[in-house]
Design a protein around this motif. Structure first.
Motif, mmCIF file in Angstrom:
data_model
loop_
_atom_site.group_PDB
_atom_site.id
_atom_site.type_symbol
_atom_site.label_atom_id
_atom_site.label_comp_id
_atom_site.label_asym_id
_atom_site.label_seq_id
_atom_site.Cartn_x
_atom_site.Cartn_y
_atom_site.Cartn_z
ATOM 1 N N GLU A 178 -21.617 52.228 45.934
ATOM 2 C CA GLU A 178 -22.014 51.177 46.887
ATOM 3 C C GLU A 178 -20.808 50.543 47.570
ATOM 4 O OE1 GLU A 178 -24.212 48.606 44.366
ATOM 5 O OE2 GLU A 178 -25.903 50.007 44.152
ATOM 6 N N THR A 179 -19.698 50.447 46.872
ATOM 7 C CA THR A 179 -18.498 49.801 47.424
ATOM 8 C C THR A 179 -17.529 50.799 48.060
ATOM 9 O OG1 THR A 179 -17.395 49.971 45.272
ATOM 10 C CG2 THR A 179 -18.613 47.935 45.743
ATOM 11 N N GLY A 180 -17.785 52.078 47.897
ATOM 12 C CA GLY A 180 -16.878 53.098 48.408
ATOM 13 C C GLY A 180 -15.668 53.344 47.526
ATOM 14 N N LEU A 181 -15.599 52.654 46.395
ATOM 15 C CA LEU A 181 -14.468 52.850 45.478
ATOM 16 C C LEU A 181 -14.451 54.242 44.873
ATOM 17 C CD1 LEU A 181 -13.967 49.595 43.340
ATOM 18 C CD2 LEU A 181 -12.240 50.817 44.668
ATOM 19 N N ASP A 182 -15.593 54.880 44.851
ATOM 20 C CA ASP A 182 -15.673 56.211 44.232
ATOM 21 C C ASP A 182 -14.841 57.246 44.980
ATOM 22 O OD1 ASP A 182 -17.614 55.924 46.385
ATOM 23 O OD2 ASP A 182 -18.359 57.901 45.798
ATOM 24 N N LYS A 183 -14.546 57.003 46.248
ATOM 25 C CA LYS A 183 -13.873 58.015 47.070
ATOM 26 C C LYS A 183 -12.486 58.373 46.548
ATOM 27 C CE LYS A 183 -17.145 58.233 50.252
ATOM 28 N NZ LYS A 183 -18.128 57.319 49.632
ATOM 29 N N ASN A 184 -11.794 57.395 45.947
ATOM 30 C CA ASN A 184 -10.449 57.676 45.433
ATOM 31 C C ASN A 184 -10.312 57.223 43.978
ATOM 32 O OD1 ASN A 184 -7.734 58.590 45.586
ATOM 33 N ND2 ASN A 184 -7.043 56.480 45.907
ATOM 34 N N THR A 185 -11.351 57.494 43.202
ATOM 35 C CA THR A 185 -11.335 57.101 41.802
ATOM 36 C C THR A 185 -11.679 58.278 40.902
ATOM 37 O OG1 THR A 185 -11.957 54.815 42.339
ATOM 38 C CG2 THR A 185 -12.346 55.553 40.081
ATOM 39 N N ILE A 186 -10.816 58.526 39.932
ATOM 40 C CA ILE A 186 -11.104 59.525 38.903
ATOM 41 C C ILE A 186 -12.002 58.867 37.854
ATOM 42 C CG2 ILE A 186 -10.126 60.985 37.082
ATOM 43 C CD1 ILE A 186 -7.511 61.009 38.649
ATOM 44 N N ILE A 187 -13.102 59.530 37.515
ATOM 45 C CA ILE A 187 -13.998 59.047 36.468
ATOM 46 C C ILE A 187 -13.932 60.029 35.302
ATOM 47 C CG2 ILE A 187 -16.366 58.461 35.838
ATOM 48 C CD1 ILE A 187 -15.592 56.691 38.020
ATOM 49 N N VAL A 188 -13.590 59.521 34.129
ATOM 50 C CA VAL A 188 -13.576 60.340 32.911
ATOM 51 C C VAL A 188 -14.632 59.800 31.958
ATOM 52 C CG1 VAL A 188 -12.214 61.137 30.931
ATOM 53 C CG2 VAL A 188 -11.095 60.779 33.152
ATOM 54 N N TYR A 189 -15.454 60.683 31.413
ATOM 55 C CA TYR A 189 -16.352 60.281 30.320
ATOM 56 C C TYR A 189 -16.089 61.185 29.121
ATOM 57 C CZ TYR A 189 -20.170 58.735 27.464
ATOM 58 O OH TYR A 189 -20.872 58.204 26.411
ATOM 59 N N THR A 190 -15.857 60.563 27.970
ATOM 60 C CA THR A 190 -15.582 61.328 26.764
ATOM 61 C C THR A 190 -15.984 60.502 25.546
ATOM 62 O OG1 THR A 190 -13.881 62.664 25.643
ATOM 63 C CG2 THR A 190 -13.186 60.526 26.493
ATOM 64 N N SER A 191 -15.708 61.042 24.361
ATOM 65 C CA SER A 191 -15.924 60.344 23.095
ATOM 66 C C SER A 191 -14.661 60.491 22.271
ATOM 67 C CB SER A 191 -17.118 60.954 22.359
ATOM 68 O OG SER A 191 -17.263 60.398 21.062
ATOM 69 N N ASP A 192 -14.522 59.664 21.236
ATOM 70 C CA ASP A 192 -13.327 59.799 20.395
ATOM 71 C C ASP A 192 -13.415 60.998 19.462
ATOM 72 O OD1 ASP A 192 -15.324 58.564 18.946
ATOM 73 O OD2 ASP A 192 -14.094 56.918 18.213
ATOM 74 N N GLN A 193 -14.572 61.610 19.363
ATOM 75 C CA GLN A 193 -14.757 62.879 18.662
ATOM 76 C C GLN A 193 -16.226 63.261 18.759
ATOM 77 O OE1 GLN A 193 -13.287 60.466 15.924
ATOM 78 N NE2 GLN A 193 -15.239 59.453 16.207
ATOM 79 N N GLY A 194 -16.581 64.391 18.162
ATOM 80 C CA GLY A 194 -17.985 64.776 18.090
ATOM 81 C C GLY A 194 -18.660 64.108 16.907
#
Length: 558
Positions: free
Chosen positions: A355-371
């Motif tokens: 909505e803000t346009g911040l996504d255009k130059n933002t790296i998004i990482v999703y992870t966990s500290d382990q399985g």
């Protein structure tokens, strides 16, 4: 052959040759140029949940649940199917992420030993390079994270309801549900305190779905009525494995707490004669459920009390098989109920960025500290180098850099995150970091990736869950493990033929050459990362001494 025929034949060959040359020229011309990093430094958002099994993300598998918002990151970016950790336990994994070093280097080998505060973390380097930095949620070690401008950190494991936070300005308590609160803090910072003249490094780190699993009130009714498909190995007897699998204390029926984990009310436990085997089961229930305010508790009791009264009636007629099945469903209902809130809040963040346009130059990482084990092999928890705990979810989105919908199968680790983020931010990584930047893979320059095997080492034994000390080398094809200290056992798994890791083939003659090759590679990896048998014994001696020292806290936060 007459002159005319010879001339005709030569003409055909010449035409074919010219056509071939033109085709080769065309192939060279069509070969895409090596992709480079964009000139502008990106913003970076690092989202991490605690104990989020990759099996509980529908981008990996829709057998258990749907996570449409987390899946958006994969749909618009890259999904890693062989991402793993160096040591499957919370605090050591987080220290590895921050330092880009194995646990025996940064000192946090388990949940007992302290982090080496002299270690440089990548947020410090980003901060020095002009990045604005913030961290909200669960760090699990240290109350004052290095290199962070603003923080609100849960003390230790934190609480699901009405949690405390350590902040730059002291301790606060916030009313509500922790997953929502952490995202509220994340969005509040983005909206109100982000410096628009600087790139930012933002950590949004969820407590969920860590034990003891308490969903948000809005998910009580929905998830307690759901039934989930059982894993094929729920009733595993460990016949094809060694001593470590047979003696671990992670079985859903035998070792999971009744009150704290399955949410059987203490008074019902007493009526049924179910003992507090762990010695902290009843305390866990009181600590977590007792944290609720009267309104939250009323909603909880309206759903969980009738369910547990029904269990009280059924219990006398249930055999071990029925109890195991019941406990699996209770586990999944609460665990996946916690995941639902995580996914909703990931959606809140992604929506705001778009909505803000911040996504255009933002790296998004999703992870966990382990399985995490979700009933596979009859287990919960983590610690083993077996896949369910060794592998971790990793999804990365970077618009105009990562090709949307890409899947990557390379052997990557949490060891690599620091160098990856530093390179993306155009900051030189210190020479003593031990990972390998994922940037070539993100750019699609896969030929530049050099690693084909990763190293793993788990230390916390004897201790909770009693998973024996072990180290391992893992490739896409094989996994070679050495369990040591009170045993000396080797295990080898063929990851292609035996993905559930049911058959240890270390003594199978057909794998004799593979064993020799992998043992040599493992020795080389240990030397490469500065690990050794001498260091194993030094760390073991310190651990055993600490366990006998009343002045040192040795009981991990469960």
């Amino acid at each position: 052959m007459n002159h005319l025929k010879l001339t005709t034949l030569l003409s055909v060959f010449l035409v074919l040759g010219l056509t071939s040359c033109k085709n080769e020229e065309k192939k060279v011309a069509e070969k895409p140029a090596k992709k480079e990093l964009p000139a502008e430094r990106p913003n970076i958002i690092f989202m991490m949940s605690d104990d989020h099994a990759y099996q509980a993300i529908s981008a990996y598998s829709d057998r258990l649940t749907q996570t449409p918002n987390i899946d958006r990151i994969a749909d618009e970016g890259m999904l890693f199917t062989n991402a793993s950790v160096t040591n499957s336990i919370c605090a050591p994994s987080r220290a590895t992420i921050l330092t880009g070093k194995h646990t025996h280097i940064h000192g946090k080998v388990d949940n007992v030993f302290p982090f080496d505060e002299s270690q440089t973390t990548f947020p410090q380097l980003l901060q020095e390079a002009g990045y604005q930095t913030a961290m909200f949620g669960k760090l699990h070690f240290g109350n004052n994270p290095k290199g962070i401008d603003e923080f609100k950190i849960l003390p230790g494991q934190g609480q699901y309801y009405n949690p405390d936070f350590n902040t730059n300005d002291g301790k606060i308590t916030v009313e509500g549900y922790v997953t929502d609160i952490i995202m509220d803090m994340t969005l509040d910072w983005l909206q109100n305190r982000r410096d628009e003249d600087k790139p930012f490094m933002l950590f949004s780190m969820q407590k969920a779905p860590h034990r003891e699993w308490l969903p948000a009130p809005r998910h009580f009714k929905e998830f307690t009525k759901k039934s989930f498909k059982e894993p094929e190995t729920l009733f595993d007897d460990y016949e094809g494995r060694g001593t470590a699998a047979k003696t671990a204390e992670m079985n859903l029926l035998e070792h999971m707490n009744w009150a704290g984990d399955s949410k059987v009310y203490p008074d019902i436990m007493k009526t049924l004669g179910i003992p507090d085997k762990s010695g902290w089961d009843l305390e866990a229930f009181d600590r977590e459920v007792g944290r609720m305010n009267p309104e939250q508790r009323a909603v909880w009791d309206s759903v969980y009390r009738p369910m547990m009264e029904a269990f009280k009636t059924e219990y006398p007629n249930m055999d071990d098989t029925a109890l195991m099945k019941w406990r699996y469903q209770r586990y999944m209902q609460d665990y996946l109920g916690c995941i639902a809130s995580v996914d909703e809040n990931v959606g809140r963040l992604l929506d705001y960025l778009e909505e803000t346009g911040l996504d255009k130059n933002t790296i998004i990482v999703y992870t966990s500290d382990q399985g995490f084990y979700l009933g596979e092999h009859g287990w919960f928890d983590k610690r083993f180098v077996y896949d369910e705990s060794f592998k971790t979810p990793l999804l990365i989105k970077w618009p105009n850099v990562i090709t949307p919908g890409t899947t990557n199968t390379e052997m990557v680790q949490n060891l690599d995150f620091a160098q990856t983020i530093l390179e993306a931010a155009q900051v030189k990584a210190p020479d003593d970091m031990q990972g390998e930047s994922l940037i070539p893979l993100l750019l699609g320059n896969d030929a530049e990736w050099t690693r084909d095997a990763v190293y793993y080492h788990y230390y916390e034994y004897p201790g909770i869950h009693m998973v024996k000390r072990h180290y391992a080398i893992v490739t896409q094809e094989y996994k070679l493990i050495h369990f040591y200290y009170d045993v000396d056992e080797w295990e080898l798994y063929d990851r292609k033929k035996d993905p559930q890791e049911m058959n240890n083939v270390i003594n199978d003659p057909a794998y004799a050459d593979t064993v020799v090759k992998l043992k040599k590679q493992l020795a080389d990896l240990r030397a490469h990362y500065g690990d050794s048998s001498e260091l194993d014994q030094k760390i073991l001696r310190k651990y055993l001494e600490a366990k006998d020292n009343p002045d040192i806290e040795t009981v991990p936060l469960h």
